[in-house]
Design a protein around this motif. Structure first.
Motif, PDB file in Angstrom:
ATOM      1  N   VAL A 249       0.651  -1.447   0.230  1.00 15.22           N
ATOM      2  CA  VAL A 249      -0.005  -0.095  -0.003  1.00 15.22           C
ATOM      3  C   VAL A 249       0.743   1.461  -0.264  1.00 15.22           C
ATOM      4  O   VAL A 249       0.845   2.438  -0.892  1.00 15.22           O
ATOM      5  N   SER A 250       2.206   1.129   1.153  1.00 16.09           N
ATOM      6  CA  SER A 250       2.668   2.702   0.807  1.00 16.09           C
ATOM      7  C   SER A 250       3.372   2.586  -0.032  1.00 16.09           C
ATOM      8  O   SER A 250       3.460   3.751  -0.842  1.00 16.09           O
ATOM      9  N   LEU A 251       3.632   1.440  -0.932  1.00 15.09           N
ATOM     10  CA  LEU A 251       4.555   1.799  -2.321  1.00 15.09           C
ATOM     11  C   LEU A 251       3.522   2.669  -3.437  1.00 15.09           C
ATOM     12  O   LEU A 251       4.464   3.217  -4.602  1.00 15.09           O
ATOM     13  N   LEU A 252       2.356   2.173  -3.485  1.00 15.15           N
ATOM     14  CA  LEU A 252       1.430   2.434  -4.204  1.00 15.15           C
ATOM     15  C   LEU A 252       1.156   3.938  -3.771  1.00 15.15           C
ATOM     16  O   LEU A 252       0.730   4.613  -4.820  1.00 15.15           O
ATOM     17  N   ILE A 253       0.932   3.721  -2.877  1.00 15.43           N
ATOM     18  CA  ILE A 253       0.427   5.936  -2.772  1.00 15.43           C
ATOM     19  C   ILE A 253       1.878   6.020  -3.221  1.00 15.43           C
ATOM     20  O   ILE A 253       1.225   8.101  -3.337  1.00 15.43           O
ATOM     21  N   ASN A 254       3.076   6.280  -3.035  1.00 21.03           N
ATOM     22  CA  ASN A 254       3.828   6.590  -3.084  1.00 21.03           C
ATOM     23  C   ASN A 254       4.212   7.282  -4.461  1.00 21.03           C
ATOM     24  O   ASN A 254       4.329   8.318  -5.127  1.00 21.03           O
ATOM     25  N   THR A 255       3.501   6.448  -5.957  1.00 25.27           N
ATOM     26  CA  THR A 255       3.339   6.363  -6.653  1.00 25.27           C
ATOM     27  C   THR A 255       2.253   7.608  -7.105  1.00 25.27           C
ATOM     28  O   THR A 255       2.646   8.066  -8.485  1.00 25.27           O
ATOM     29  N   LEU A 261       3.571  14.689  -9.397  1.00 22.70           N
ATOM     30  CA  LEU A 261       4.713  15.592  -9.341  1.00 22.70           C
ATOM     31  C   LEU A 261       5.080  15.580 -10.924  1.00 22.70           C
ATOM     32  O   LEU A 261       4.635  15.379 -12.293  1.00 22.70           O
ATOM     33  N   LYS A 262       6.660  16.567 -11.441  1.00 17.42           N
ATOM     34  CA  LYS A 262       7.309  16.420 -12.418  1.00 17.42           C
ATOM     35  C   LYS A 262       7.147  15.285 -13.243  1.00 17.42           C
ATOM     36  O   LYS A 262       7.914  14.536 -12.979  1.00 17.42           O
ATOM     37  N   TRP A 268      12.838   8.453 -11.768  1.00 16.23           N
ATOM     38  CA  TRP A 268      13.643   8.423 -11.103  1.00 16.23           C
ATOM     39  C   TRP A 268      13.755   7.148  -9.901  1.00 16.23           C
ATOM     40  O   TRP A 268      14.971   6.852  -9.516  1.00 16.23           O
ATOM     41  N   LEU A 269      12.363   7.868  -9.311  1.00 20.55           N
ATOM     42  CA  LEU A 269      12.345   6.359  -7.626  1.00 20.55           C
ATOM     43  C   LEU A 269      12.749   4.920  -8.143  1.00 20.55           C
ATOM     44  O   LEU A 269      13.118   4.621  -7.832  1.00 20.55           O
ATOM     45  N   GLY A 410       8.935  21.111  -0.047  1.00 18.97           N
ATOM     46  CA  GLY A 410       9.202  21.236  -1.820  1.00 18.97           C
ATOM     47  C   GLY A 410      10.338  20.417  -2.628  1.00 18.97           C
ATOM     48  O   GLY A 410      11.197  21.316  -3.051  1.00 18.97           O
ATOM     49  N   ILE A 411      10.447  19.147  -1.863  1.00 18.13           N
ATOM     50  CA  ILE A 411      11.617  18.506  -2.533  1.00 18.13           C
ATOM     51  C   ILE A 411      11.271  17.658  -3.267  1.00 18.13           C
ATOM     52  O   ILE A 411      11.829  16.580  -3.692  1.00 18.13           O
ATOM     53  N   GLY A 412      10.093  17.216  -3.867  1.00 10.18           N
ATOM     54  CA  GLY A 412       9.493  16.166  -5.332  1.00 10.18           C
ATOM     55  C   GLY A 412       9.712  15.468  -4.819  1.00 10.18           C
ATOM     56  O   GLY A 412       9.392  14.697  -3.439  1.00 10.18           O
TER      57      GLY A 412
END
Length: 518
Positions: A249-255, A261-262, A268-269, A410-412
């Motif tokens: 779930v954490s990976l999904l939310i991070n995606t 984002l840019k 990059w992740l 704001g470090i994206g």
């Protein structure tokens, strides 16, 4: 068996699997490119692979191995065999039903997991076909997890660690040699999943016969479910499944965060995470694999002193190996990324943006691997609820930090990586505190001296790598061969300086030898 040798074996097999994984990705990209067919396959493979991570390798193993260790230590051989037979029988029947339902419901599953495909009838139908071919993978891999738990409990670590290699070999062989014989050719990849799962299951049968633990399946599900051991495993699996799901779930939310984002943030992740997988898989997963069976046996025999000593051994070994990996990845981020990925459309800016994510990830690398050592300290005692509760707290902390780093600081994309790293450290700290508070773990003497010598060795290694690396710009200007040659001497130089310093401080390999619990 020497646990240090077992760790080297499991880590070596994991490294081989990761290297072949890169070869697999290269072969698939070269044979199929990136388009409709590969989109369809990756979606088709996603669901059974997700179920494998959540169920087979996660919740089931965490629930099964501790109960198995208890039976092995306190019950007769026949009682243990009966438990294995009942677990295998019930597991097989449930998985067969899930597989049949999954194949039948493939159109619905594809629509849920990739609703955008429904606008292209051809792409949707291809994805459904690929899903139906690949779906039995969850059946095979759950039985592989059962076999792996048995073999690891009998200190046979090499074969279970080797089995993932077979899936990558299946992909490579089918993509290179069989694809032209399929219409469309991408069907070969789905059959590679099917064949890879079947091979991983089949290769373990002789080893199970050798330890006299090859399951004797029965269709009498009532008798299997009536077994108290089976019911206890099922009870433990509930919270374990929640705990394993947290990371997914954490990976999904991070995606989802990264998608806003840019452009390029998700990639990059991904590339940074691929580099992080090497030490986390080789050390974290390997340590968890070899520790859980021995901890379970010490708990079953009520040997609390050796239980604590084994945890202490795992913690020292984690810091000894994970800390230099984190420092090395952070310093050599640009050289590694440039050598592996700086080709074709992967531009110089991509190198530096990926570097940002990788450096942020390394903040939590030690914590991430410590979790793999500390959590078995609870699982072996059949306490799944505590690490699950801590995992849920860490998940919440991750998302709070995501909002803070992305929206306020704001470090994206680097903020997303940093939140995962810091949450891993929080997770490890809470697990450690829980083990100490419950009087499970007692640190052995000498930790102060150990940490001081380790820190000095890390400083020496960092200085050697920093000055040996030169300017980051020089790595972008060099060609692939030159970058590879420089890394080929720089990495061993850094490792050599680290271990030479430790040796000068009195560290010896024999000091870290540890036997498995009998």
């Amino acid at each position: 068996m020497n646990l240090l040798r077992a760790l080297a074996t499991v880590s070596g097999m994991t490294l081989l699997s990761r290297i072949l994984g890169f070869v697999r990705d290269f072969v698939i990209a070269r044979a199929f490119g990136a388009g409709l067919a590969t989109d369809a396959f990756f979606v088709a493979f996603k669901l059974p692979n997700l179920l494998r991570r959540m169920f087979a390798e996660g919740a089931f193993s965490q629930a099964f191995v501790p109960i198995l260790g208890e039976y092995k230590n306190k019950r007769s051989v026949e009682d243990t065999r009966t438990l294995v037979d009942h677990v295998a029988s019930l597991l097989s029947m449930m998985l067969f039903a899930v597989t049949v339902v999954g194949i039948a419901a493939a159109p619905l599953l594809v629509w849920i997991s990739a609703p955008g495909f429904s606008t292209d009838a051809g792409k949707f139908e291809l994805t459904v076909t690929l899903t139906r071919i690949a779906f039995p993978y969850i059946f095979f891999m759950s039985l592989v997890a059962l076999a792996g738990g048995l073999l690891n409990s009998w200190s046979r670590f090499a074969l279970p660690a080797f089995t993932p290699v077979l899936l990558n070999l299946s992909f490579i062989a089918m993509a290179l040699f069989a694809a032209p014989y399929f219409d469309p050719p991408v069907l070969a990849l789905a059959w590679a999943v099917f064949i890879g799962g079947l091979l991983q299951m089949a290769i373990q049968i002789p080893a199970l016969k050798k330890i006299s633990m090859l399951p004797r399946p029965t269709l009498n599900w009532r008798a299997a479910w009536a077994d108290p051991g089976v019911r206890r495993i099922a009870t433990l699996m509930g919270p374990a499944l929640i705990g394993v799901s947290v990371s997914q779930v954490s990976l999904l939310i991070n995606t989802i965060f990264a998608s806003f984002l840019k452009t390029g943030s998700v990639s990059w992740l991904y590339y940074a995470d691929r580099l992080m997988e090497f030490p986390s898989g080789m050390l974290g997963a390997a340590l968890g694999t070899i520790l859980l069976p021995s901890l379970s046996r010490y708990h079953a025999s009520e040997n609390h002193v050796e239980y604590s000593r084994l945890l202490d051994w795992g913690l020292r070994l984690t810091l000894l190996l994970a800390a230099p990996a984190a420092v090395g990845l952070a310093i050599l981020a640009v050289p590694l990324i440039a050598t592996l990925f700086f080709h074709g459309a992967f531009a110089a800016d991509d190198v530096f943006r990926t570097r940002e994510a990788l450096v942020a990830y390394t903040v939590g690398l030690v914590g991430l691997i410590l979790v793999k050592v500390l959590a078995p300290g609870f699982y072996a005692r059949q306490n799944v609820k505590t690490p699950v509760r801590i995992a849920l707290i860490s998940l919440t902390a991750t998302q709070v930090m995501n909002l803070a780093f992305v929206l306020w600081v704001g470090i994206g994309h680097a903020g997303l990586a940093l939140s995962i790293g810091l949450a891993a450290c929080l997770n490890a700290a809470m697990l450690y505190r829980g083990l100490r508070r419950l009087d499970i773990y007692h640190p052995q003497p000498g930790w102060g001296s150990f940490l001081l010598k380790l820190s000095l060795a890390l400083i020496v290694m960092a200085a050697v790598l920093w000055f040996g690396m030169g300017s980051e710009a020089s790595w972008l200007q060099a060609d692939f061969m030159a970058r590879g040659v420089r890394l080929a001497w720089l990495v061993p130089l850094g490792c050599g300086s680290y271990f030479a310093t430790l040796w000068a401080f009195g560290f010896r390999l024999r000091d870290f030898k540890k036997r498995t619990a009998v």
